[in-house]
Design a protein around this motif. Sequence first.
Motif, PDB file in Angstrom:
ATOM      1  N   PRO A 190       0.804  -1.220   0.000  1.00  0.00           N
ATOM      2  CA  PRO A 190       0.000   0.000   0.000  1.00  0.00           C
ATOM      3  C   PRO A 190       0.840   1.275   0.000  1.00  0.00           C
ATOM      4  N   GLY A 191       1.923   1.256   0.772  1.00  0.00           N
ATOM      5  CA  GLY A 191       2.801   2.422   0.804  1.00  0.00           C
ATOM      6  C   GLY A 191       3.476   2.673  -0.538  1.00  0.00           C
ATOM      7  N   GLN A 192       3.907   1.595  -1.186  1.00  0.00           N
ATOM      8  CA  GLN A 192       4.540   1.728  -2.495  1.00  0.00           C
ATOM      9  C   GLN A 192       3.526   2.181  -3.550  1.00  0.00           C
ATOM     10  N   ARG A 193       2.287   1.750  -3.405  1.00  0.00           N
ATOM     11  CA  ARG A 193       1.250   2.195  -4.353  1.00  0.00           C
ATOM     12  C   ARG A 193       1.038   3.705  -4.245  1.00  0.00           C
ATOM     13  N   ILE A 194       1.007   4.196  -3.026  1.00  0.00           N
ATOM     14  CA  ILE A 194       0.830   5.638  -2.829  1.00  0.00           C
ATOM     15  C   ILE A 194       2.007   6.396  -3.436  1.00  0.00           C
ATOM     16  N   ARG A 195       3.215   5.908  -3.168  1.00  0.00           N
ATOM     17  CA  ARG A 195       4.417   6.540  -3.725  1.00  0.00           C
ATOM     18  C   ARG A 195       4.374   6.528  -5.253  1.00  0.00           C
ATOM     19  N   SER A 196       3.963   5.403  -5.821  1.00  0.00           N
ATOM     20  CA  SER A 196       3.897   5.274  -7.275  1.00  0.00           C
ATOM     21  C   SER A 196       2.912   6.266  -7.874  1.00  0.00           C
ATOM     22  N   GLN A 197       1.768   6.420  -7.235  1.00  0.00           N
ATOM     23  CA  GLN A 197       0.772   7.384  -7.706  1.00  0.00           C
ATOM     24  C   GLN A 197       1.294   8.810  -7.605  1.00  0.00           C
ATOM     25  N   GLN A 198       1.989   9.098  -6.522  1.00  0.00           N
ATOM     26  CA  GLN A 198       2.550  10.433  -6.352  1.00  0.00           C
ATOM     27  C   GLN A 198       3.589  10.755  -7.425  1.00  0.00           C
ATOM     28  N   GLU A 199       4.299   9.742  -7.885  1.00  0.00           N
ATOM     29  CA  GLU A 199       5.329   9.945  -8.899  1.00  0.00           C
ATOM     30  C   GLU A 199       4.817   9.682 -10.312  1.00  0.00           C
ATOM     31  N   SER A 200       3.494   9.512 -10.435  1.00  0.00           N
ATOM     32  CA  SER A 200       2.836   9.314 -11.740  1.00  0.00           C
ATOM     33  C   SER A 200       3.295   8.053 -12.456  1.00  0.00           C
ATOM     34  N   PHE A 201       3.680   7.028 -11.690  1.00  0.00           N
ATOM     35  CA  PHE A 201       3.962   5.735 -12.292  1.00  0.00           C
ATOM     36  C   PHE A 201       2.625   5.071 -12.645  1.00  0.00           C
ATOM     37  N   ILE A 202       2.675   4.069 -13.498  1.00  0.00           N
ATOM     38  CA  ILE A 202       1.445   3.453 -13.993  1.00  0.00           C
ATOM     39  C   ILE A 202       1.426   1.979 -13.606  1.00  0.00           C
ATOM     40  N   ILE A 203       0.313   1.532 -13.064  1.00  0.00           N
ATOM     41  CA  ILE A 203       0.169   0.152 -12.592  1.00  0.00           C
ATOM     42  C   ILE A 203      -0.860  -0.568 -13.455  1.00  0.00           C
ATOM     43  N   SER A 204      -0.533  -1.807 -13.837  1.00  0.00           N
ATOM     44  CA  SER A 204      -1.458  -2.596 -14.646  1.00  0.00           C
ATOM     45  C   SER A 204      -1.606  -3.986 -14.061  1.00  0.00           C
ATOM     46  N   LYS A 205      -2.792  -4.543 -14.240  1.00  0.00           N
ATOM     47  CA  LYS A 205      -3.070  -5.901 -13.777  1.00  0.00           C
ATOM     48  C   LYS A 205      -2.928  -6.864 -14.954  1.00  0.00           C
ATOM     49  N   GLU A 206      -2.291  -7.996 -14.709  1.00  0.00           N
ATOM     50  CA  GLU A 206      -2.068  -8.987 -15.762  1.00  0.00           C
ATOM     51  C   GLU A 206      -3.372  -9.612 -16.236  1.00  0.00           C
ATOM     52  N   LYS A 207      -3.482  -9.769 -17.550  1.00  0.00           N
ATOM     53  CA  LYS A 207      -4.631 -10.456 -18.140  1.00  0.00           C
ATOM     54  C   LYS A 207      -4.131 -11.276 -19.319  1.00  0.00           C
ATOM     55  N   ASP A 208      -4.202 -12.587 -19.182  1.00  0.00           N
ATOM     56  CA  ASP A 208      -3.768 -13.509 -20.235  1.00  0.00           C
ATOM     57  C   ASP A 208      -2.321 -13.255 -20.652  1.00  0.00           C
ATOM     58  N   GLY A 209      -1.465 -13.002 -19.664  1.00  0.00           N
ATOM     59  CA  GLY A 209      -0.047 -12.809 -19.934  1.00  0.00           C
ATOM     60  C   GLY A 209       0.320 -11.458 -20.470  1.00  0.00           C
ATOM     61  N   ALA A 210      -0.630 -10.532 -20.455  1.00  0.00           N
ATOM     62  CA  ALA A 210      -0.365  -9.195 -20.996  1.00  0.00           C
ATOM     63  C   ALA A 210      -0.706  -8.105 -19.978  1.00  0.00           C
ATOM     64  N   TYR A 211      -0.014  -7.005 -20.079  1.00  0.00           N
ATOM     65  CA  TYR A 211      -0.262  -5.827 -19.245  1.00  0.00           C
ATOM     66  C   TYR A 211      -0.541  -4.640 -20.170  1.00  0.00           C
ATOM     67  N   SER A 212      -1.567  -3.863 -19.849  1.00  0.00           N
ATOM     68  CA  SER A 212      -1.938  -2.719 -20.684  1.00  0.00           C
ATOM     69  C   SER A 212      -1.812  -1.432 -19.902  1.00  0.00           C
ATOM     70  N   TYR A 213      -1.182  -0.460 -20.531  1.00  0.00           N
ATOM     71  CA  TYR A 213      -0.913   0.830 -19.878  1.00  0.00           C
ATOM     72  C   TYR A 213      -1.367   1.980 -20.777  1.00  0.00           C
ATOM     73  N   VAL A 214      -2.147   2.890 -20.207  1.00  0.00           N
ATOM     74  CA  VAL A 214      -2.523   4.113 -20.915  1.00  0.00           C
ATOM     75  C   VAL A 214      -1.577   5.213 -20.423  1.00  0.00           C
ATOM     76  N   ILE A 215      -0.852   5.809 -21.353  1.00  0.00           N
ATOM     77  CA  ILE A 215       0.199   6.765 -21.023  1.00  0.00           C
ATOM     78  C   ILE A 215      -0.158   8.116 -21.614  1.00  0.00           C
ATOM     79  N   SER A 216      -0.218   9.131 -20.770  1.00  0.00           N
ATOM     80  CA  SER A 216      -0.636  10.463 -21.212  1.00  0.00           C
ATOM     81  C   SER A 216       0.534  11.415 -21.327  1.00  0.00           C
ATOM     82  N   LEU A 217       0.614  12.126 -22.441  1.00  0.00           N
ATOM     83  CA  LEU A 217       1.639  13.143 -22.648  1.00  0.00           C
ATOM     84  C   LEU A 217       1.044  14.528 -22.493  1.00  0.00           C
ATOM     85  N   LYS A 218       1.875  15.476 -22.064  1.00  0.00           N
ATOM     86  CA  LYS A 218       1.447  16.869 -21.934  1.00  0.00           C
ATOM     87  C   LYS A 218       2.144  17.720 -22.966  1.00  0.00           C
TER      88      LYS A 218
END
Length: 218
Positions: A190-218
């Motif tokens: 939980p602590g690492q999740r909060i840190r990751s969100q604060q640093e704008s890291f992206i977390i994905s859950k595995e589905k059929d051996g794949a991970y999907s990430y939506v990445i936003s540019l400014k």
Amino acid sequence: MYYRVQLFFFLFIAGNSFAQSNDTSSSLQQIREILQGNNNVEQILTDNQWMFLHATTEFRQLIKGFAKSSRLIMTTRSETGEKITVNGFVKDEKNQPVSNAIVYVYHTDNRGFYAFDTTHVLGNEGDRRHARLFGYLKTDKEGRFILQTIHPKGYPKSSLPSHIHCEIESPGHNTLITELLFDEDPRLTPGQRIRSQQESFIISKEKDGAYSYVISLK
């Protein structure tokens, strides 16, 4: 006698260095010719004979310069570790796809090492510029890229979650530097999740051996 031994040792080292330099230059020229023949960078990155060049700046510049595909197998067949697929979707602030963006990825191997024989690479931006496992892609017209690699391991003697470093460059946007994390990673507390969100890291859950990430540019 002492000075003769010193001279012999110096000439031996110098000769080896010269031979290695010539071998590197010859290999880089051969790779350039392969890539200029309309072959993709995947052919080079998945060939074990070029692995000794992966940490060199010249090799990495070649790979970046010839990266054209939105799909990449990044590791050789002999690379140990769980095979995974990473689906990336790059969008702008208006939620529109960003095409032709350069995507740079790198991560640790199945031991948690960036280098050939140790966890981290020292000097000259270290891991970022010399990690053994790396690749370059370009997003397609729908802003997508697909990476096939191994699941990286976390650093030895560390509590940091495993991750893939991801950097994206696109004209008209700020360069994005982020990390792609894995939801089921036991180190992602939980602590690492909060840190990751604060640093704008992206977390994905595995589905059929794949991970999907939506990445936003400014």
